[in-house]
Design a protein around this motif. Structure first.
Motif, PDB file in Angstrom:
ATOM      1  N   GLU A 309      32.148  57.837  36.249  1.00 17.37           N
ATOM      2  CA  GLU A 309      33.440  58.338  35.803  1.00 17.37           C
ATOM      3  C   GLU A 309      34.195  57.354  34.925  1.00 17.37           C
ATOM      4  O   GLU A 309      35.302  57.632  34.501  1.00 17.37           O
ATOM      5  CB  GLU A 309      34.312  58.670  37.022  1.00 17.37           C
ATOM      6  N   GLY A 310      33.641  56.172  34.670  1.00 18.02           N
ATOM      7  CA  GLY A 310      34.354  55.160  33.918  1.00 18.02           C
ATOM      8  C   GLY A 310      34.998  54.161  34.849  1.00 18.02           C
ATOM      9  O   GLY A 310      34.893  54.253  36.083  1.00 18.02           O
ATOM     10  N   ALA A 311      35.665  53.183  34.252  1.00 18.23           N
ATOM     11  CA  ALA A 311      36.259  52.110  35.061  1.00 18.23           C
ATOM     12  C   ALA A 311      37.350  52.662  35.963  1.00 18.23           C
ATOM     13  O   ALA A 311      38.263  53.358  35.491  1.00 18.23           O
ATOM     14  CB  ALA A 311      36.839  51.032  34.142  1.00 18.23           C
ATOM     15  N   PRO A 312      37.272  52.357  37.313  1.00 23.46           N
ATOM     16  CA  PRO A 312      38.317  52.857  38.211  1.00 23.46           C
ATOM     17  C   PRO A 312      39.604  52.069  37.999  1.00 23.46           C
ATOM     18  O   PRO A 312      39.581  50.897  37.609  1.00 23.46           O
ATOM     19  CB  PRO A 312      37.728  52.592  39.605  1.00 23.46           C
ATOM     20  N   PRO A 313      40.754  52.682  38.260  1.00 23.30           N
ATOM     21  CA  PRO A 313      42.023  51.954  38.103  1.00 23.30           C
ATOM     22  C   PRO A 313      42.167  50.903  39.196  1.00 23.30           C
ATOM     23  O   PRO A 313      41.663  51.068  40.323  1.00 23.30           O
ATOM     24  CB  PRO A 313      43.071  53.065  38.245  1.00 23.30           C
ATOM     25  N   PRO A 314      42.832  49.785  38.910  1.00 21.64           N
ATOM     26  CA  PRO A 314      43.033  48.739  39.938  1.00 21.64           C
ATOM     27  C   PRO A 314      43.859  49.284  41.116  1.00 21.64           C
ATOM     28  O   PRO A 314      44.808  50.057  40.920  1.00 21.64           O
ATOM     29  CB  PRO A 314      43.789  47.635  39.196  1.00 21.64           C
ATOM     30  N   LEU A 315      43.468  48.858  42.306  1.00 22.39           N
ATOM     31  CA  LEU A 315      44.211  49.243  43.502  1.00 22.39           C
ATOM     32  C   LEU A 315      45.267  48.166  43.753  1.00 22.39           C
ATOM     33  O   LEU A 315      45.034  47.175  44.473  1.00 22.39           O
ATOM     34  CB  LEU A 315      43.253  49.377  44.697  1.00 22.39           C
ATOM     35  N   VAL A 316      46.400  48.319  43.148  1.00 19.60           N
ATOM     36  CA  VAL A 316      47.446  47.293  43.181  1.00 19.60           C
ATOM     37  C   VAL A 316      48.261  47.430  44.459  1.00 19.60           C
ATOM     38  O   VAL A 316      48.712  48.534  44.797  1.00 19.60           O
ATOM     39  CB  VAL A 316      48.354  47.398  41.934  1.00 19.60           C
ATOM     40  N   ARG A 317      48.417  46.322  45.136  1.00 18.73           N
ATOM     41  CA  ARG A 317      49.294  46.261  46.310  1.00 18.73           C
ATOM     42  C   ARG A 317      49.875  44.850  46.409  1.00 18.73           C
ATOM     43  O   ARG A 317      49.375  43.916  45.788  1.00 18.73           O
ATOM     44  CB  ARG A 317      48.538  46.658  47.572  1.00 18.73           C
ATOM     45  N   ARG A 318      50.914  44.679  47.244  1.00 21.55           N
ATOM     46  CA  ARG A 318      51.600  43.387  47.383  1.00 21.55           C
ATOM     47  C   ARG A 318      51.023  42.655  48.596  1.00 21.55           C
ATOM     48  O   ARG A 318      50.911  43.219  49.700  1.00 21.55           O
ATOM     49  CB  ARG A 318      53.104  43.606  47.549  1.00 21.55           C
ATOM     50  N   PHE A 319      50.628  41.417  48.384  1.00 18.55           N
ATOM     51  CA  PHE A 319      50.058  40.633  49.476  1.00 18.55           C
ATOM     52  C   PHE A 319      50.329  39.153  49.206  1.00 18.55           C
ATOM     53  O   PHE A 319      50.654  38.749  48.090  1.00 18.55           O
ATOM     54  CB  PHE A 319      48.552  40.891  49.621  1.00 18.55           C
ATOM     55  N   ALA A 320      50.144  38.349  50.252  1.00 18.97           N
ATOM     56  CA  ALA A 320      50.322  36.898  50.152  1.00 18.97           C
ATOM     57  C   ALA A 320      49.069  36.286  49.543  1.00 18.97           C
ATOM     58  O   ALA A 320      47.942  36.639  49.906  1.00 18.97           O
ATOM     59  CB  ALA A 320      50.593  36.300  51.527  1.00 18.97           C
ATOM     60  N   LEU A 321      49.259  35.358  48.597  1.00 20.28           N
ATOM     61  CA  LEU A 321      48.132  34.778  47.878  1.00 20.28           C
ATOM     62  C   LEU A 321      47.449  33.674  48.679  1.00 20.28           C
ATOM     63  O   LEU A 321      46.235  33.466  48.577  1.00 20.28           O
ATOM     64  CB  LEU A 321      48.613  34.232  46.522  1.00 20.28           C
ATOM     65  N   ALA A 322      48.208  32.937  49.527  1.00 20.26           N
ATOM     66  CA  ALA A 322      47.643  31.788  50.243  1.00 20.26           C
ATOM     67  C   ALA A 322      46.470  32.182  51.152  1.00 20.26           C
ATOM     68  O   ALA A 322      45.429  31.506  51.153  1.00 20.26           O
ATOM     69  CB  ALA A 322      48.734  31.076  51.038  1.00 20.26           C
ATOM     70  N   PRO A 323      46.551  33.288  51.931  1.00 22.00           N
ATOM     71  CA  PRO A 323      45.404  33.642  52.776  1.00 22.00           C
ATOM     72  C   PRO A 323      44.154  33.975  51.951  1.00 22.00           C
ATOM     73  O   PRO A 323      43.026  33.680  52.373  1.00 22.00           O
ATOM     74  CB  PRO A 323      45.894  34.867  53.547  1.00 22.00           C
TER      75      PRO A 323
END
Length: 379
Positions: A309-323
Motif C-alpha cells: 500500500e506504500g509507506a505507512p504514516p508515522p504513528l506519532v505519540r508523546r513519550f519520554a526520550l530517556a527510557p
C-alpha cells in the motif's frame, strides 16, 4: 487504423479546398478592375477606329463623303455616328436616321471607381442601349472624338471576357491547389501520418524498443515533434521497465518478509519460554531479547504494508526520550576492555512527539555506525 488514414487524408482535402477557395476569392477581387479595363479598352479601340474613319472626310475638298461610303465606314467601325472636334473644325459621319441616345459616358475625366460601376451596370443590363462616348483621340491629343454605338455588342464582349476569366481562374486554382496538395502531403501529411503510426504502434506494446520512433534529420517543427516523441517514448519505456523491476522486487521482499516473520514468531515463542528460567542472567537478557524480536516483527509488518500500500504514516505519540535511549544502551553496549559504551545525557523530563519504533531505529543505526567506525564511546 481508421483514424490513421482518415485524419491526414481529410487534412489534405481541406488544404486543397481552402487553396481553391482563396485563389477564387482573389480572382473575384481582381475581376471587377479587369472587367473595367476591358470595357475601357473596347471603347478606346472604337474611338481610335472612328478617328481613322474621319480621315476619309479630310481627304475630300468639302470634307464630305457620300452616304453609301459613310454607311460603310460606320459599319466598319461598328458605330451609328462619329463626331471629331478639332481646334478649327468639326467633322461628322452619321446614319440617315440615327437612333436616340440613352446614356452618355465621358472618358476624359473618368476616375478609378466610376468605370468599375459603369462596367458592372453594363454587365447587369439585358436591354440594348445607344451610348454616346466622348474621349481624347489617342493619335492627336488635341482632338475630341465622339461616337454613338450600341451597348449590346459591348455587353457580349464583356460576358465573353468574364467567361475567359472564369476559365482561367478555375484552371489557376486547380493547378495551384494540386501543387500545394502534393507539396503539403509530402512535407506535412506524410510525416504526420508517420507520427500517428508510431504512437499507435507504441501504444500497443510500449515496452518494445523497436516501436520507438526514429526521428528524421529535420530542423523544422515536425523534426522537433519527432525528437520529442522519441524522447517521451523512451522515457515511458524505461519507466515501465523500472516499474516492472520494482514490482518483482516488491514480490520478493514480501515473500522474504513473510518467511522471516514466521521465523521471528517461532523465536518469540521460544523467548517466552526463557522467562521461566530462574538464572539471573537469563532473566536480565530475556526482556531485551523479546523487545528486539517484537521490533523485528513490527518492521516486517511495516515492510509488507509498504510493498502493498506504500509507506505507512508515522504513528506519532508523546513519550519520554530517556527510557528509549536507556533501552538502546542495553542493546548496543559491549562491556569490558575494548567494548562499546553509550552515555546518555538526555534529561529525564524531556518529552518528544514521534513514532517510537522509527526513532529507535534511527538512533540504533547511529550507534551501530559508530561501532563500525571504531568508536568506543557514544554520548
Amino acid at each position: 487504423m481508421t483514424a490513421l488514414h482518415s485524419v491526414p487524408r481529410g487534412l489534405s482535402v481541406r488544404l486543397l479546398a481552402l487553396t481553391v477557395a482563396f485563389v477564387m476569392a482573389i480572382e473575384v477581387l481582381i475581376f471587377v478592375p479587369a472587367l473595367s479595363r476591358f470595357r475601357l479598352a473596347y471603347l478606346n479601340d472604337h474611338i481610335d477606329a472612328a478617328h481613322l474613319a474621319i480621315f476619309a472626310l479630310e481627304a475630300t475638298p468639302d470634307n464630305m463623303v457620300s452616304q453609301d461610303l459613310a454607311t460603310r465606314l460606320l459599319a466598319h467601325v461598328g458605330v451609328h455616328g462619329i463626331v471629331v472636334h478639332k481646334s478649327n473644325m468639326t467633322l461628322m459621319l452619321g446614319e440617315e436616321n440615327p437612333p436616340p441616345i440613352d446614356a452618355t459616358y465621358d472618358l476624359r475625366g473618368a476616375g478609378l471607381l466610376m468605370p468599375m460601376g459603369d462596367a458592372l451596370e453594363a454587365l447587369a443590363r439585358s436591354e440594348n442601349r445607344v451610348l454616346r462616348v466622348l474621349a481624347i483621340s489617342p493619335k492627336e491629343p488635341g482632338d475630341v472624338v465622339e461616337i454613338f454605338l450600341d451597348e449590346q455588342p459591348l455587353r457580349g464582349a464583356m460576358w465573353g471576357f468574364a467567361g475567359r476569366i472564369l476559365e482561367l481562374s478555375i484552371l489557376t486554382s486547380a493547378l495551384i491547389g494540386a501543387l500545394l496538395y502534393v507539396s503539403l502531403r509530402r512535407l506535412l501529411v506524410t510525416p504526420l501520418r508517420r507520427l500517428i503510426a508510431s504512437m499507435i504502434a507504441f501504444r500497443d506494446d510500449p515496452e518494445d524498443a523497436a516501436r520507438v520512433i526514429v526521428p528524421a534529420r529535420r530542423g523544422d517543427e515536425l523534426g522537433l515533434a519527432q525528437r520529442e516523441l522519441a524522447a517521451m517514448q523512451e522515457t515511458v519505456r524505461q519507466a515501465l521497465r523500472h516499474k516492472e523491476r520494482l514490482a518483482a522486487l516488491g514480490t520478493a521482499v514480501a515473500k522474504i518478509n513473510h518467511d522471516l516473520r514466521n521465523i521471528l514468531s517461532t523465536a518469540r515463542l521460544a523467548s517466552d519460554g526463557l522467562s521461566g528460567i530462574a538464572a539471573p542472567e537469563v532473566r536480565r537478557l530475556t526482556p531485551r531479547l523479546v523487545a528486539a524480536i517484537d521490533r523485528a516483527v513490527a518492521l516486517c509488518a511495516r515492510t509488507l504494508s509498504f510493498t502493498g500500500e506504500g509507506a505507512p504514516p508515522p504513528l506519532v505519540r508523546r513519550f519520554a526520550l530517556a527510557p528509549l535511549v536507556a533501552e538502546l544502551a542495553e542493546l548496543v553496549e559491549r562491556p569490558g576492555e575494548g567494548g562499546f559504551a553509550l552515555a546518555s545525557e538526555v534529561p529525564p523530563a524531556l518529552m518528544v512527539d514521534a513514532d517510537r519504533d522509527q526513532l529507535f531505529g534511527v538512533l540504533q543505526n547511529l550507534a551501530l555506525n559508530a561501532v563500525e567506525a571504531g568508536a568506543r564511546r557514544l554520548t
